[in-house]
Design a protein around this motif. Structure first.
Motif, PDB file in Angstrom:
ATOM      1  N   ASP A  28       0.814  -1.222   0.000  1.00  0.00           N
ATOM      2  CA  ASP A  28       0.000   0.000   0.000  1.00  0.00           C
ATOM      3  C   ASP A  28       0.845   1.268   0.000  1.00  0.00           C
ATOM      4  O   ASP A  28       0.295   2.373  -0.027  1.00  0.00           O
ATOM      5  N   GLY A  29       2.172   1.111   0.060  1.00  0.00           N
ATOM      6  CA  GLY A  29       3.040   2.277  -0.038  1.00  0.00           C
ATOM      7  C   GLY A  29       3.767   2.668   1.226  1.00  0.00           C
ATOM      8  O   GLY A  29       4.525   3.631   1.241  1.00  0.00           O
ATOM      9  N   TYR A  30       3.559   1.934   2.329  1.00  0.00           N
ATOM     10  CA  TYR A  30       4.290   2.208   3.559  1.00  0.00           C
ATOM     11  C   TYR A  30       5.694   1.598   3.486  1.00  0.00           C
ATOM     12  O   TYR A  30       5.891   0.537   2.884  1.00  0.00           O
ATOM     13  N   GLU A  31       6.636   2.260   4.117  1.00  0.00           N
ATOM     14  CA  GLU A  31       7.932   1.638   4.385  1.00  0.00           C
ATOM     15  C   GLU A  31       7.829   1.018   5.775  1.00  0.00           C
ATOM     16  O   GLU A  31       7.708   1.734   6.766  1.00  0.00           O
ATOM     17  N   VAL A  32       7.878  -0.309   5.841  1.00  0.00           N
ATOM     18  CA  VAL A  32       7.573  -1.029   7.072  1.00  0.00           C
ATOM     19  C   VAL A  32       8.838  -1.637   7.654  1.00  0.00           C
ATOM     20  O   VAL A  32       9.626  -2.281   6.935  1.00  0.00           O
ATOM     21  N   VAL A  33       9.014  -1.454   8.962  1.00  0.00           N
ATOM     22  CA  VAL A  33      10.141  -2.051   9.691  1.00  0.00           C
ATOM     23  C   VAL A  33       9.571  -2.804  10.893  1.00  0.00           C
ATOM     24  O   VAL A  33       8.746  -2.260  11.637  1.00  0.00           O
TER      25      VAL A  33
END
Length: 379
Positions: A28-33
């Protein structure tokens, strides 16, 4: 691109609550950590969800020196990563992550309470747990309790005065109904060796510890089996010898009783649920027990205790019954009623899966969280 850091004390919690979600957020376009203690589950998350993972060791128990080290490591991670939002689950990760995120001035600091420990604690331990929850809330900008019961406790005990947002019908994980489906053909071969025709089978799934109500369950079932010999009890889960172990009497009864089968932890609990006639979950406390949802999705009526989460999943007389916790007689009476009234059991079994599907389907639950993310990030 919005950077989101999800944290939990142990990686199994992230793997459990966020399965499929982190990858969907990335798409969805998030940068996830994902940040958690080391473990194989963290590597699974990295491979399956295709997100960045960072190891920060955290202790589940109170450990002041190690907790300070973990806090400092989280501060370093947040300063380096510069996230727009930190979202924590589990108590210790919540406390440390919200503290670190506030120090680092992360704009959105969200903690989800999946359950509260202090209501069943006593003395100094209770006061310390309440203090840590208050500190977590003080550092968070947004708080999501898993269910109305957890929300009510946060208000009743004055843990916070901040607004509390329950998402959807309360559950934060949701259930994949294509996976938890009793009609799946591939389950048949696994179920047949477990099923006992003509024997009414109760099943419990979870950790075999005191606060799950196993001492009461074993005592109630032993009395039940003496009155109704065509019954058995399946205990699916791991015994824990260090955290809240079962009483010696209960352990001896499990070992000696031919109608009680402790089968240990199972990678796939579905065959054990399909092989049973009813699910029983006499826990003392929960946030929102997914296993009760899973049992319902597999078409089982449930006997649960009157605690947070369970009372929100089970509708009395529709898909199960609710009894007081820590009450052997009430548990016995409910189980005996199931034996004596098979037509009522069949009616509740037929209603179990549709009720779960209408409220806890995974796509709906995850969409509620994604909508909430957009709302709080835009505010």
């Amino acid at each position: 691109m919005i950077k989101l850091i999800r944290t939990s004390t142990v990686p199994g919690s992230l793997n459990h609550f966020c399965r499929g979600l982190l990858g969907e957020l990335r798409r969805d376009g998030y940068e996830v950590v994902a940040v958690s203690s080391p473990g194989e589950a963290l590597r699974e998350i990295a491979d399956r969800e295709e997100v960045k993972t960072i190891v920060v060791p955290m202790e589940r128990r109170m450990s002041p020196f190690k907790d300070l080290k973990s806090l400092w490591r989280l501060i370093r991670v947040f300063r380096r990563e510069r996230p727009d939002m930190v979202h924590s689950i589990t108590p210790k990760a919540g406390l440390l992550s919200m503290l670190a995120a506030r120090v680092c001035r992360v704009p959105v600091r969200l903690h989800t309470f999946t359950g509260l420990v202090f209501p069943t604690a006593t003395g100094l331990t209770r006061r310390i747990l309440m203090l840590t929850d208050r500190l977590t809330c003080a550092c968070a900008t947004h708080i999501v309790p898993e269910g109305e019961g957890v929300k009510d406790d946060l208000v009743r005990y004055r843990i916070t005065r901040k607004p509390l947002q329950v998402l959807g019908f309360g559950n934060i994980r949701g259930i994949d109904l294509t996976h938890f489906d009793p009609a799946l053909p591939q389950l048949t071969a696994k179920v047949e060796p477990i099923r006992r025709k003509g024997i009414f089978t109760f099943v419990f799934v979870g950790r075999l510890v005191g606060d799950k109500g196993i001492n009461e369950l074993v005592e109630a079932f032993s009395k039940l089996n003496a009155a109704y010999s065509d019954t058995r009890l399946l205990l699916v889960g791991e015994k824990e010898s260090d955290l809240d172990p079962l009483s010696p009497e209960t352990l001896r009864e499990i070992d000696r009783h031919p109608a009680i089968e402790a089968v240990g932890p199972q990678d796939d609990v579905r065959p054990w649920l399909v092989a049973a006639d009813a699910f029983v979950f006499p826990s003392y406390r929960e946030g929102f027990p997914n296993v009760v949802i899973e049992a319902g999705a597999m078409g089982l009526p449930s006997i649960v205790t009157d605690i947070n989460g369970s009372r929100e999943i089970i509708r009395e007389g529709e898909n199960g019954v609710i009894v007081p916790s820590k009450n052997v007689k009430a548990l016995y009476d409910a189980m005996a009623c199931f034996i004596a009234h098979p037509e009522e059991v069949a009616r509740m079994a037929a209603a179990a899966r549709p009720l779960i599907a209408s409220r806890f389907e995974q796509g709906f639950v995850q969409q509620c969280l994604k909508d909430y993310y957009k709302e709080i990030l835009a505010s």
